[in-house]
Every structure is written in C-alpha cells, then in structure tokens.
Design a protein around this motif. Structure first.
Motif, PDB file in Angstrom:
ATOM      1  N   TRP A   1       1.112  -1.090  -0.092  1.00 43.23           N
ATOM      2  CA  TRP A   1      -0.142   0.132   0.104  1.00 43.23           C
ATOM      3  C   TRP A   1       0.952   1.394  -0.060  1.00 43.23           C
ATOM      4  CZ3 TRP A   1      -4.440  -0.206  -1.717  1.00 43.23           C
ATOM      5  CH2 TRP A   1      -5.350  -1.134  -1.485  1.00 43.23           C
ATOM      6  N   ALA A   2       2.049   1.155   0.721  1.00 47.20           N
ATOM      7  CA  ALA A   2       2.908   2.423   0.777  1.00 47.20           C
ATOM      8  C   ALA A   2       3.303   2.902  -0.523  1.00 47.20           C
ATOM      9  CB  ALA A   2       4.135   2.300   1.695  1.00 47.20           C
ATOM     10  N   ARG A   3       3.763   1.562  -1.390  1.00 47.44           N
ATOM     11  CA  ARG A   3       4.410   1.916  -2.716  1.00 47.44           C
ATOM     12  C   ARG A   3       3.388   2.161  -3.525  1.00 47.44           C
ATOM     13  NH1 ARG A   3       6.584  -3.111  -1.941  1.00 47.44           N
ATOM     14  NH2 ARG A   3       5.063  -4.196  -3.637  1.00 47.44           N
ATOM     15  N   ILE A   4       2.103   1.960  -3.530  1.00 47.37           N
ATOM     16  CA  ILE A   4       0.687   2.256  -4.443  1.00 47.37           C
ATOM     17  C   ILE A   4       0.537   3.808  -4.360  1.00 47.37           C
ATOM     18  CG2 ILE A   4      -1.740   2.168  -4.589  1.00 47.37           C
ATOM     19  CD1 ILE A   4      -0.985  -0.911  -4.315  1.00 47.37           C
ATOM     20  N   GLY A   5       0.443   4.173  -2.751  1.00 41.31           N
ATOM     21  CA  GLY A   5       0.257   5.331  -2.410  1.00 41.31           C
ATOM     22  C   GLY A   5       1.468   6.445  -2.679  1.00 41.31           C
ATOM     23  N   LYS A   6       2.626   5.997  -2.671  1.00 37.51           N
ATOM     24  CA  LYS A   6       3.566   6.888  -3.130  1.00 37.51           C
ATOM     25  C   LYS A   6       3.554   7.298  -4.545  1.00 37.51           C
ATOM     26  CE  LYS A   6       8.649   7.278  -3.760  1.00 37.51           C
ATOM     27  NZ  LYS A   6       9.970   6.451  -3.537  1.00 37.51           N
TER      28      LYS A   6
ATOM     29  N   TRP B   1      -8.439  15.143   0.092  1.00 34.58           N
ATOM     30  CA  TRP B   1      -7.609  16.025  -0.310  1.00 34.58           C
ATOM     31  C   TRP B   1      -7.919  16.473  -1.917  1.00 34.58           C
ATOM     32  CZ3 TRP B   1      -4.106  16.705  -4.383  1.00 34.58           C
ATOM     33  CH2 TRP B   1      -3.314  17.888  -4.383  1.00 34.58           C
ATOM     34  N   TYR B   2      -8.038  15.209  -2.714  1.00 25.67           N
ATOM     35  CA  TYR B   2      -8.238  15.667  -4.233  1.00 25.67           C
ATOM     36  C   TYR B   2      -9.807  16.456  -4.383  1.00 25.67           C
ATOM     37  CZ  TYR B   2      -9.187  15.102  -9.013  1.00 25.67           C
ATOM     38  OH  TYR B   2      -9.461  15.375 -10.542  1.00 25.67           O
TER      39      TYR B   2
ATOM     40  N   ARG C   1       0.210  20.958  -4.750  1.00 23.63           N
ATOM     41  CA  ARG C   1       0.868  19.730  -4.453  1.00 23.63           C
ATOM     42  C   ARG C   1       0.309  18.535  -3.494  1.00 23.63           C
ATOM     43  NH1 ARG C   1       1.672  21.893  -8.077  1.00 23.63           N
ATOM     44  NH2 ARG C   1       3.727  22.375  -9.054  1.00 23.63           N
ATOM     45  N   VAL C   2       0.286  17.342  -3.661  1.00 18.89           N
ATOM     46  CA  VAL C   2      -0.214  16.399  -2.747  1.00 18.89           C
ATOM     47  C   VAL C   2       0.989  16.420  -1.502  1.00 18.89           C
ATOM     48  CG1 VAL C   2      -0.673  13.968  -2.404  1.00 18.89           C
ATOM     49  CG2 VAL C   2      -1.169  15.249  -4.615  1.00 18.89           C
ATOM     50  N   PRO C   3       0.384  16.437  -0.350  1.00 17.69           N
ATOM     51  CA  PRO C   3       1.154  16.214   0.733  1.00 17.69           C
ATOM     52  C   PRO C   3       1.856  14.765   0.770  1.00 17.69           C
ATOM     53  CG  PRO C   3      -0.961  17.288   1.574  1.00 17.69           C
ATOM     54  CD  PRO C   3      -0.927  16.853   0.070  1.00 17.69           C
ATOM     55  N   GLU C   4       3.289  14.787   1.101  1.00 16.81           N
ATOM     56  CA  GLU C   4       3.965  13.724   1.424  1.00 16.81           C
ATOM     57  C   GLU C   4       3.453  12.518   2.125  1.00 16.81           C
ATOM     58  OE1 GLU C   4       7.080  11.443   0.297  1.00 16.81           O
ATOM     59  OE2 GLU C   4       6.751  13.433  -0.285  1.00 16.81           O
ATOM     60  N   LYS C   5       2.834  13.069   3.537  1.00 15.18           N
ATOM     61  CA  LYS C   5       2.366  11.851   4.243  1.00 15.18           C
ATOM     62  C   LYS C   5       0.996  11.583   4.242  1.00 15.18           C
ATOM     63  CE  LYS C   5       6.333  11.533   6.563  1.00 15.18           C
ATOM     64  NZ  LYS C   5       6.923  10.317   7.037  1.00 15.18           N
ATOM     65  N   LEU C   6       0.362  11.872   3.223  1.00 13.77           N
ATOM     66  CA  LEU C   6      -1.030  11.724   2.828  1.00 13.77           C
ATOM     67  C   LEU C   6      -1.140  10.227   2.752  1.00 13.77           C
ATOM     68  CD1 LEU C   6      -3.136  13.744   2.660  1.00 13.77           C
ATOM     69  CD2 LEU C   6      -3.299  13.448   0.089  1.00 13.77           C
ATOM     70  N   THR C   7      -2.428   9.543   3.273  1.00 13.62           N
ATOM     71  CA  THR C   7      -2.555   8.162   3.232  1.00 13.62           C
ATOM     72  C   THR C   7      -3.635   8.256   1.987  1.00 13.62           C
ATOM     73  OG1 THR C   7      -4.759   8.506   4.200  1.00 13.62           O
ATOM     74  CG2 THR C   7      -2.826   7.943   5.787  1.00 13.62           C
ATOM     75  N   LEU C   8      -3.816   7.034   1.530  1.00 12.36           N
ATOM     76  CA  LEU C   8      -4.746   6.907   0.322  1.00 12.36           C
ATOM     77  C   LEU C   8      -6.195   7.384   0.771  1.00 12.36           C
ATOM     78  CD1 LEU C   8      -3.819   3.485  -0.723  1.00 12.36           C
ATOM     79  CD2 LEU C   8      -3.414   5.463  -1.816  1.00 12.36           C
TER      80      LEU C   8
ATOM     81  N   ALA D   1       0.019  12.205  -9.166  1.00  8.84           N
ATOM     82  CA  ALA D   1      -0.752  13.278  -9.143  1.00  8.84           C
ATOM     83  C   ALA D   1      -0.019  14.907  -9.093  1.00  8.84           C
ATOM     84  CB  ALA D   1      -1.520  13.294  -7.676  1.00  8.84           C
ATOM     85  N   ASN D   2       1.199  14.727  -8.503  1.00  4.87           N
ATOM     86  CA  ASN D   2       1.810  15.870  -8.686  1.00  4.87           C
ATOM     87  C   ASN D   2       2.177  16.172 -10.068  1.00  4.87           C
ATOM     88  OD1 ASN D   2       1.755  16.835  -5.891  1.00  4.87           O
ATOM     89  ND2 ASN D   2       3.509  15.381  -5.229  1.00  4.87           N
ATOM     90  N   ARG D   3       2.645  15.045 -10.890  1.00  5.39           N
ATOM     91  CA  ARG D   3       3.047  15.351 -12.009  1.00  5.39           C
ATOM     92  C   ARG D   3       1.548  15.938 -13.021  1.00  5.39           C
ATOM     93  NH1 ARG D   3       6.226  10.933 -11.712  1.00  5.39           N
ATOM     94  NH2 ARG D   3       4.691   9.384 -12.269  1.00  5.39           N
TER      95      ARG D   3
END
Length: 62
Positions: free
Chosen positions: A14-19, A50-51, A37-44, A25-27
């Motif tokens: 899940w961490a890899r998927i979220g990253k 957020w979106y 920009r999407v915050p770094e520590k955001l969960t799925l 999203a940032n691209r």
C-alpha cells in the motif's frame, strides 16, 4: 483487499501504491499549471479527500 493470489495486501505494498499515486498526481498538477501539491505523508484515504477539496477550490477559481 487481496492480491491475485488471494493473499492480504501488505502495508508495504500500500505504501508503494500510495507513493506512486502521489507522484502521478503531482505530475498532473504541475502539467496543468496548478500550484497545489499532494502532501508527502498523505494516506490513500486522505488523498481521496484532498483531491476533492482541491478540485472544488480550483473550480471555484475559474
């Protein structure tokens, strides 16, 4: 949730998927000229919320 082998999806997966989702999203945000920009520590789950908030704010600005 389970893998195609019917095993539980691990937290590291899940961490890899979220990253990857945050990076994608940032691209997209950069490509459309957004300053958001999407915050770094955001969960799925948080990413979904957020979106929705950012989309609503940007629609109001246009």
């Amino acid at each position: 949730m389970a893998t195609t082998r019917r095993r539980p999806i691990r937290r590291s997966t899940w961490a890899r998927i979220g990253k990857r989702m945050r990076e994608d999203a940032n691209r997209v945000l950069i490509a459309v000229g957004s300053v958001a920009r999407v915050p770094e520590k955001l969960t799925l789950h948080g990413l979904r919320d957020w979106y929705a908030v950012v989309s609503d704010q940007e629609q109001r600005e246009t």
